[in-house]
Scaffold this motif. Structure first.
Motif, PDB file in Angstrom:
ATOM      1  N   LYS A   1      40.902  42.990  35.590  1.00  0.00           N
ATOM      2  CA  LYS A   1      41.834  42.949  34.454  1.00  0.00           C
ATOM      3  C   LYS A   1      43.129  43.692  34.771  1.00  0.00           C
ATOM      4  O   LYS A   1      44.226  43.174  34.560  1.00  0.00           O
ATOM      5  CB  LYS A   1      41.179  43.565  33.196  1.00  0.00           C
ATOM      6  N   SER A   2      42.973  44.912  35.283  1.00  0.00           N
ATOM      7  CA  SER A   2      44.172  45.703  35.593  1.00  0.00           C
ATOM      8  C   SER A   2      44.972  45.043  36.706  1.00  0.00           C
ATOM      9  O   SER A   2      46.200  45.015  36.668  1.00  0.00           O
ATOM     10  CB  SER A   2      43.788  47.118  36.024  1.00  0.00           C
ATOM     11  N   THR A   3      44.264  44.509  37.686  1.00  0.00           N
ATOM     12  CA  THR A   3      44.935  43.827  38.792  1.00  0.00           C
ATOM     13  C   THR A   3      45.782  42.675  38.254  1.00  0.00           C
ATOM     14  O   THR A   3      46.946  42.507  38.622  1.00  0.00           O
ATOM     15  CB  THR A   3      43.884  43.312  39.802  1.00  0.00           C
TER      16      THR A   3
ATOM     17  N   LEU B   1      49.692  45.881  28.026  1.00  0.00           N
ATOM     18  CA  LEU B   1      48.948  47.083  27.620  1.00  0.00           C
ATOM     19  C   LEU B   1      47.644  47.138  28.407  1.00  0.00           C
ATOM     20  O   LEU B   1      46.875  46.177  28.390  1.00  0.00           O
ATOM     21  CB  LEU B   1      48.634  47.013  26.118  1.00  0.00           C
ATOM     22  N   ASP B   2      47.409  48.231  29.101  1.00  0.00           N
ATOM     23  CA  ASP B   2      46.158  48.370  29.850  1.00  0.00           C
ATOM     24  C   ASP B   2      45.267  49.412  29.180  1.00  0.00           C
ATOM     25  O   ASP B   2      45.436  50.607  29.380  1.00  0.00           O
ATOM     26  CB  ASP B   2      46.437  48.753  31.310  1.00  0.00           C
ATOM     27  N   GLU B   3      44.344  48.947  28.382  1.00  0.00           N
ATOM     28  CA  GLU B   3      43.426  49.812  27.632  1.00  0.00           C
ATOM     29  C   GLU B   3      44.169  50.972  26.972  1.00  0.00           C
ATOM     30  O   GLU B   3      43.823  52.131  27.177  1.00  0.00           O
ATOM     31  CB  GLU B   3      42.330  50.338  28.557  1.00  0.00           C
ATOM     32  N   PRO B   4      45.181  50.664  26.176  1.00  0.00           N
ATOM     33  CA  PRO B   4      46.066  51.719  25.695  1.00  0.00           C
ATOM     34  C   PRO B   4      45.424  52.666  24.688  1.00  0.00           C
ATOM     35  O   PRO B   4      45.947  53.744  24.457  1.00  0.00           O
ATOM     36  CB  PRO B   4      47.207  50.948  25.027  1.00  0.00           C
TER      37      PRO B   4
HETATM   38 MG    MG Z   1      41.266  48.470  34.534  1.00  0.00          MG
END
Ligand code: MG
Ligand code: ADP
Length: 450
Positions: A63-65, A175-178
């Motif tokens: 996901k982050s990638t 937004l990454d797991e904000p």
């Molecule tokens: Mg991640």
């Protein structure tokens, strides 16, 4: 791909506009030779103006990638990433990413922190101040302009992070797991602020792409849920969220969607009957409830949530909780029965539904829990009997007598005790001392509190 069958309008009535993001067969590998890891493979995804898309999936599914590729912080090793139809080179100037823990400059005030983000964009001082004050006000930090980050709570610091990201006026907000580093109340309030900014249309942001591991949060906020799986990271579903805002976590359609996504992520390996046992009436076939008090269930789930990769060796956790295996066993069995955890190779692992449960508010937890136990035959049977009764009240002894057909007297009592503990927590039914009866909660205290 489901992404192509989009409605013309999404449910917040924003017209869907031009395609912003277009990932074509994107793959990403890290490292070389034997150490090479394929983080993503065959990703096709579009995000249009007007959409709020959530990316969901287990830890490590990329996901982050994926988000970093969209923001131009990572480069795809396969396929193409187009932004407004153009290949990207370098950092995507139309996006800003908000991470889990926002890095603020400790030596600058709140207002200066927001303004600092605008300086490199060549925004004039007066305009910088104006925008900073406006955004700080919008995220509820009015009055804290001259405070320093160390004087703020984690939730307020993350609000500054949001204000800073919004002040830049990105076309696409990533937004990454904000919210995942925040306490429950701050997370909930910040979600509310963000939804107000987004739905109110008072910011020029045209689309939001949010990574989450919290299914409930994604269903609460997004218009589309893109569900991923790992090894290597790929998309397994693209689900529209056809619920109008403001959404209510306890609504049936809301919970159904949470359940559906949970099922997708976990895969269904067992039928419901196998999973949950069979109802009374078929003697000898009722699966006994594991005797696990609510406090032990939540305790285990909270412990898992903090563990690396959200998994813990069963024997280790037994030792840590100073339990014999015999004591922890029913607790693990209960979390499995509820779908909040799974046992894999000697480890207990938190499921996405379990994550959603731990991350939910107190009321959200009760709702999720209620949704799960409503499917358990013994609970269904008790609830069903109580609803059918005129006064919604039946003596304890009646239930016990029925259960004695299947269990020893002692076990029948324990089964009812556990059912009551769970049912009471879920606010499905409770015990009335005066009449020694089980009763349906007439006025669920959940109502109106949210
Ligand atoms: Mg991640
Ligand atoms: P998620 O955000 O869904 O948890 P990530 O995108 O962080 O997933 O990671 C996907 C996979 O790529 C994981 O196996 C992770 O270990 C690996 N990975 C991520 N970043 C790097 C990196 N910079 N170098 C090597 N491997 C990485």
């Amino acid at each position: 791909m489901a992404g192509l069958n989009l409605n013309l309008k999404n449910n917040n009535d924003r017209a869907l506009g031009a395609e912003l993001v277009n990932l074509q067969n994107v793959g990403k590998s890290y490292g070389q030779g034997a150490k090479r890891i394929t983080a993503l493979h065959g990703i096709n995804l579009t995000v249009r103006e007007g959409e709020f898309v959530a990316l969901l999936g287990p830890s490590g599914c990329g996901k982050s990638t994926l988000l970093r590729i969209v923001a131009g912080l990572n480069i795809a090793t396969e396929g193409q990433m187009l932004y407004r139809g153009q290949p990207l080179s370098g950092v995507n100037p139309h996006t800003t990413i908000v991470f889990q823990a926002f890095a603020l400059y400790p030596w600058l005030t709140v207002q200066e922190n927001v303004e600092a983000a605008l300086e490199p964009l060549g925004v004039q001082k007066l305009e910088r101040t104006k925008r900073a004050l406006r955004l700080l006000d919008k995220v509820g930090l009015d009055g804290f302009e001259s405070a320093y980050p160390r004087e703020l709570s984690g939730g307020m610091r993350q609000k500054v992070g949001f204000a800073r990201a919004m002040a830049v006026e990105p076309e696409l907000l990533c937004l990454d797991e904000p919210f995942s580093a925040l306490d429950v109340l701050s997370a909930e309030s910040l979600r509310g602020e963000l939804m107000e900014l987004w739905l109110g249309g008072s910011v020029p942001t045209k689309a939001i792409l949010m990574v989450s591991h919290n299914i409930e949060e994604a269903v609460f906020m997004a218009d589309r849920l893109v569900v991923m799986d790992k090894n290597p990271g790929h998309i397994i579903a693209d689900i529209p969220v056809n619920l109008t805002h403001p959404r209510h976590r306890k609504e049936r359609t809301f919970l159904q969607l949470v359940d559906q996504v949970y099922g997708l992520i976990m895969g269904k390996t067992q039928t419901d009957a196998e999973e949950l046992g069979t109802p009374p009436g078929q003697p000898g076939q009722t699966r006994a409830l594991p005797h696990a008090p609510i406090s032990r269930i939540t305790g285990l789930l909270e412990r898992l949530r903090e563990a690396p990769h959200e998994r813990v060796d069963i024997y280790m956790i037994a030792g840590e909780l100073r339990d014999s295996y015999k004591e922890i066993e029913p607790v693990i069995e209960a979390t499995e029965l509820l779908g909040f955890a799974a046992v894999e190779a000697g480890d207990v692992v938190l499921t996405p539904l379990g994550q959603a449960f731990v991350d939910a508010s107190i009321l959200g937890r009760k709702e999720l829990f209620a949704g799960r136990i409503r499917r358990i035959p013994l609970i269904q049977w008790i609830s069903g009997m109580l609803s059918a009764d005129n006064d919604h009240r039946i003596e304890w002894d009646v239930f016990e007598a029925a259960l004695v057909l299947e269990f020893s007297r002692e076990e029948a009592t324990r089964q009812l005790d556990t059912a009551l503990d769970w049912g009471r927590y879920a606010e499905l039914f409770s015990y009335d001392k005066d009449t020694e009866s089980l009763v349906i909660d007439e006025e669920p205290s959940l109502e109106g509190v949210n």
